[in-house]
Motif scaffolding. Structure first.
Motif, PDB file in Angstrom:
ATOM      1  N   HIS A   3       0.835  -1.225   0.001  1.00  0.00           N
ATOM      2  CA  HIS A   3      -0.053   0.059   0.017  1.00  0.00           C
ATOM      3  C   HIS A   3       0.804   1.340  -0.045  1.00  0.00           C
ATOM      4  CE1 HIS A   3      -2.944   3.071   1.226  1.00  0.00           C
ATOM      5  NE2 HIS A   3      -3.888   2.132   0.927  1.00  0.00           N
ATOM      6  N   PHE A   5       0.693   4.000   1.580  1.00  0.00           N
ATOM      7  CA  PHE A   5       0.881   4.509   2.740  1.00  0.00           C
ATOM      8  C   PHE A   5       1.580   3.546   3.660  1.00  0.00           C
ATOM      9  CE2 PHE A   5      -3.214   7.252   1.955  1.00  0.00           C
ATOM     10  CZ  PHE A   5      -2.309   8.093   1.200  1.00  0.00           C
ATOM     11  N   LEU A 225       4.309   9.353   7.795  1.00  0.00           N
ATOM     12  CA  LEU A 225       3.378  10.084   6.888  1.00  0.00           C
ATOM     13  C   LEU A 225       3.225  11.513   6.729  1.00  0.00           C
ATOM     14  CD1 LEU A 225       0.598   7.141   6.808  1.00  0.00           C
ATOM     15  CD2 LEU A 225       2.289   7.543   4.984  1.00  0.00           C
ATOM     16  N   GLU A 226       3.296  11.925   7.984  1.00  0.00           N
ATOM     17  CA  GLU A 226       2.989  13.466   8.134  1.00  0.00           C
ATOM     18  C   GLU A 226       4.173  14.091   7.859  1.00  0.00           C
ATOM     19  OE1 GLU A 226       2.172  11.208  10.436  1.00  0.00           O
ATOM     20  OE2 GLU A 226      -0.007  11.317  10.931  1.00  0.00           O
ATOM     21  N   ALA A 229       4.158  14.356   4.070  1.00  0.00           N
ATOM     22  CA  ALA A 229       3.199  15.027   3.522  1.00  0.00           C
ATOM     23  C   ALA A 229       3.596  16.694   3.698  1.00  0.00           C
ATOM     24  CB  ALA A 229       1.927  14.849   4.386  1.00  0.00           C
TER      25      ALA A 229
END
Length: 366
Positions: A3, A5, A225-226, A229
């Protein structure tokens, strides 16, 4: 099954440091920048608890709900707090800050919110910074809502602790935030026996274990992930150009204000003076006899995609917020918001001029 993520390679210290460097360039600062692994309330509270204590005399400027929160934290730290509160429909002035110093010459800490997205005002930080600098106080600034919508310049303004978040005008994630810290602020923390240590709230931990170590080893596993981002968010701003991003927000604010005035139906700007209105969000006062939260609910029922919200807590009855920030700092978001509000007002039997509102908004877009 893979995936996008999941199953990502661990974020390296070098990659983490490179994101900090890009945030520093965004703020045009040579101060240390620490990216904290949580929403902006984390560094906002950590910065106060790190620098304030029983010997602190703090001037806490209140132009919205966050200023009230900062005063509570300062008192909890044992600081003596002088609140400078102004009506939420306006901004504080440098003259008011100067008068507070004259009345309380022992002030050595000033806390201020740059733009209050909750109330729609923005404060003149550059002018206030000059006053704070004259008196040698530590200057703490919440620029979470303003960064990306208007200039945020810690070095030029003499800000010692500048906290930002990416979730509003920057159009990024809410799960990470950042703070720029001056040498004076680090010294204040080091001398504060009550500054958090070995704590999620501790900025000193980042100073001593991350910055002083040459940013070679992270304190703990980063919010993978943050962080990615945030990196992507900064890249997008760099590609578009910070000035262009800020210009979009200024245009969205001008167009929304002009459109709301032309729409009629009893709507009026909550912040009286346009020069004191924040470019990140426009707040409007609901017509007499109309509950703002009910009007917003009706508008969202017609178009759930428009960036409308009612004011928080006690403001829910009177305030409407058009959150034209990030991806919503566009002519389409402004038109959609005005159209939805116009339809909701018309359902209440109020006279509106949607055609005139859309025309005024288009003419005001710069």
């Amino acid at each position: 099954m893979t995936h996008p993520f999941l199953d990502l390679a661990p974020l390296t210290a070098a990659r983490f440091a490179s994101v900090e460097d890009r945030v520093a360039r965004l703020l045009d600062t040579r101060q240390d920048v620490v990216i904290t692994q949580g929403e902006a309330l984390l560094p906002l509270e950590g910065a106060i608890r790190g620098t304030a204590g029983p010997g602190t005399t703090a001037l806490n400027v209140i132009t919205g709900p966050y200023g009230q929160t900062f005063g509570d934290w300062l008192r909890d730290c044992g600081a003596t707090v002088i609140d400078l509160a102004v009506p939420f429909h306006t901004a504080v002035t440098a003259e008011q800050v100067r008068a507070a110093f004259a009345e309380h010459p022992g002030i050595d800490f000033v806390s201020l919110v740059h733009a209050e997205a909750a109330t729609g005002n923005t404060n003149p930080v550059a002018e206030i910074g000059e006053v704070v600098k004259e008196h040698g106080a530590l200057f703490y600034l919440d620029a979470v809502a303003s960064v990306g919508a208007e200039p945020v310049l810690p070095d030029a303004w003499g800000v010692d602790l500048c906290v930002i978040g990416a979730q509003k005008a920057m159009g990024g994630p809410a799960g990470v935030s950042a703070v720029s810290v001056s040498e004076r602020a680090w010294a204040r923390m080091a001398a504060n026996p009550r500054a958090p240590r070995r704590s999620y709230l501790s900025l000193l931990d980042w100073k001593e274990r991350w910055i002083d170590g040459g940013r070679k080893a992270l304190l703990h596993a980063p919010a993978q992930l943050e962080m990615l981002a945030l990196e992507a968010c900064v890249e997008r701003i760099e590609a578009e150009g910070l000035r262009t991003v800020m210009a979009r927000h200024a245009s969205a604010a001008a167009a929304t204000r002009a459109g709301a005035l032309a729409l009629g139906g009893g709507l009026e700007p909550y912040v009286h003076e346009a020069r004191e209105a924040a470019p990140v969000a426009t707040t409007l006062r609901a017509p007499s006899g109309v509950v703002a939260s009910e009007l917003v609910a009706r508008a969202l029922a017609g178009d759930p995609a428009v960036p409308l919200a009612a004011g928080g807590s006690a403001l829910a009855e009177e305030m409407i917020r058009v959150n034209h920030y990030g991806a919503d700092a566009t002519p389409g978001a402004v038109r959609g918001s005005l159209t939805a509000l116009g339809a909701a007002l018309a359902e209440r039997g109020l006279d509106v001029d949607l055609t005139g509102a859309l025309r005024a908004a288009e003419q005001a877009w710069r």
